[in-house]
Structure formats: structure tokens, C-alpha cells
Design an enzyme around this catalytic site. Structure first.
Site, PDB file in Angstrom:
ATOM      1  CD  GLU A 198      -2.732   1.438   2.409  1.00  0.00           C
ATOM      2  OE1 GLU A 198      -3.521   2.044   2.526  1.00  0.00           O
ATOM      3  OE2 GLU A 198      -2.556   0.439   3.464  1.00  0.00           O
ATOM      4  CE  LYS A 246      -6.537   0.163   1.661  1.00  0.00           C
ATOM      5  NZ  LYS A 246      -7.391  -0.079   2.998  1.00  0.00           N
TER       6      LYS A 246
END
Length: 295
Positions: free
Chosen positions: A176, A213
Site C-alpha cells: 500500500e 492497495k
């Protein structure tokens, strides 16, 4: 790795719920839920209250596998139980929802326009415990504030270096590198970010699997080539501070990108709502996020 869980995450219809607010963000999550800071006097009481909130969400009839593929937990939540079952087991066995674990320990100070992750102490032990507690994958967050090529390269390199350690432990890492939605050069950051992610993906072992993400891109469908990369199980989007309505609107324009919302999922839920009010609000949020995720 659980094949049934892998197939569900890779090809199921739905989204991933982020229930992973940790030490620094827990007071804010509780405030949003209507629990003031004078309601608890130490971390243990605070985490007990946030576990009650998460338990209420997870046990709600609205929180089901028809629309939710997985849920990201904080370490403290992984170690707690719901109705006598460890949280991850409750999620999978009672709800059919795949459990993930947030493993990062916060962000370092900004340098070169980015915030790297702080060193993750005791990571090997944490990953071993996650496997024992039937966790499927992990999540770790860095932040990109400026379109600085050196900074973004460092963020992605750090994410993939730790990601390989997670893969070796038998888990699927969610990488992420969040681009701040308020960044003045967000789109330029996304272009550099995509190049760096593609370069790192090309160096992975043939059978290595990761998830990504990412902030919802400025240009619609900008991440479609990452979504189709054979190393990538799924690409999920964070809400990043957008309201639920804005996040859903932007997400719906990106084919194949699904939600992994935190604040946008729990928006409007409060401690003093009746169970009927709470479940109705949560059901509406889940339905709206689901619809945006499957477009």
C-alpha cells in the site's frame, strides 16, 4: 495458503473492509463512532472499546460474504475473540470473510516527498503468529506526498522488500503506497508510482503473488495493466479521506478496481444508535460500496 480463500479474493465479487485502525488512529475512529476520549483512561480500555465497535460491525447481519470478500484487522483485534472464537476464525468460519492483518508500525518523518514505514520490529514473530491464527494476508502502508522520483522509488522498494519476506512466510502481502489525495501533483506521482510497481513486479519469482492497495487514480482505469499483471491477485482502493459518496463515484469509474475502505465504510455509524439503526446504516454503506466495486 488456503486455496478457497485465494480464489475468493482473486475472483469474488465484492470488496475488502478495512477494520485496522491502530494506536495512532484509534481515538479518531472512536470519536467518529461517538466515543469521546474521556470514556477511557488507558490504551487497554481504548482497545477494548474499539474491539466492541469492530465486533458490532462484524456481527451485524449486513456484514456478510455476499458483498464482503475480506476484512483487514489490527494486531490487537487478531488477538481478541468474538463469541469465544479468535477474530480471524470467526470471520472465516461464521461469515465466510477472508482475514488480513495490518503489520506496519506507522510512518517515518517525511523525506524526499514521502513517508516510508518505520522499521517493523519483531516482524518474523508476527508473521508466524498470523499464520497460526489463520490469517490469509497482510497490509502495510506508506505515503507519497510529492512526485519525487527518488522518494517514490524508495517507498516501492521498501514495500516489495518486506513483501518478499511476507510471501516466504506463506502469506499474501497487500502493498500500500498511498498517494495523498490532497497532493498538488497527485497524477504525476501516480505515473512514477506505476512505473516503479511494474519494475518491482517484473523482478518477482514466477509464482509470487501480491495485492496492491492504491489511492483511486486521477485518470480513470490508469491501473488496468497492474490489475491484469499475473503476479497481482487483486488491486484494491483506499478511500483516502474522500467522503463515501465521492469515493464510490470515483471507484465506479475504474473497472476491476475494488474498495478497501475504512473511514468511508464506518461513516455515519455511532455508538448510541439502536441495533436496527446501526444495521440499516451499515447495510446501506456496504451495498453502495459493493455496487461501486463491481462496476
Amino acid at each position: 495458503m488456503n486455496t478457497e480463500q485465494f480464489n475468493r479474493i482473486q475472483s469474488g465479487q465484492g470488496f475488502i473492509a478495512a477494520l485496522d485502525q491502530s494506536g495512532g488512529s484509534t481515538p479518531k475512529a472512536l470519536r467518529q463512532y461517538g466515543v469521546k476520549e474521556d470514556s477511557y483512561s488507558n490504551d487497554e480500555e481504548m482497545f477494548a472499546l474499539v474491539h466492541e465497535m469492530r465486533t458490532r460491525i462484524i456481527k451485524s447481519p449486513a456484514f456478510d460474504s455476499k458483498r464482503i470478500l475480506g476484512a483487514i484487522l489490527f494486531e490487537n483485534t487478531m488477538d481478541r475473540s468474538i463469541d469465544g472464537q479468535l477474530t480471524a476464525d470467526y470471520l472465516w468460519e461464521k461469515k465466510g470473510i477472508v482475514p488480513f492483518l495490518k503489520i506496519d508500525q506507522g510512518l517515518a518523518e517525511q523525506e524526499h516527498g514521502v513517508q516510508l514505514m518505520k522499521p517493523i520490529s519483531g516482524l518474523d514473530d508476527l508473521l508466524k503468529r498470523a499464520v497460526e491464527r489463520h490469517i490469509f494476508g497482510t497490509k502495510m502502508r506508506s505515503v507519497i506526498k510529492e512526485a519525487n522520483p527518488d522518494g517514490i522509488k524508495k517507498v516501492v522498494a521498501q514495500q516489495f522488500e518486506i513483501g518478499k519476506q511476507i510471501i516466504k512466510a506463506g502469506l499474501v502481502p497487500i502493498i500500500e503506497p498511498e498517494v495523498d489525495i490532497h497532493s498538488k501533483d497527485k497524477e504525476a506521482s501516480e505515473q512514477i508510482l506505476k512505473q516503479e510497481i511494474s519494475a518491482q513486479l517484473s523482478k518477482l519469482d514466477p509464482d509470487a503473488k501480491v495485492m496492491l492497495k492504491l489511492s483511486i487514480p486521477t485518470q480513470d482505469n490508469f491501473y488496468s495493466d497492474l490489475i491484469s499483471d499475473p503476479h497481482v491477485v487483486r488491486v484494491v482502493a483506499l478511500s483516502g479521506g474522500y467522503s463515501q459518496a465521492d469515493a464510490n463515484d470515483k471507484l465506479a469509474r475504474n473497472h476491476g478496481l475494488i474498495a478497501s475502505f475504512s473511514r468511508a465504510l464506518s461513516q455515519g455509524l455511532t455508538v448510541d444508535q439502536s441495533d436496527e439503526e446501526f444495521n440499516t446504516m451499515l447495510a446501506k454503506s456496504i451495498e453502495d460500496i459493493y455496487e461501486a466495486s463491481i462496476k
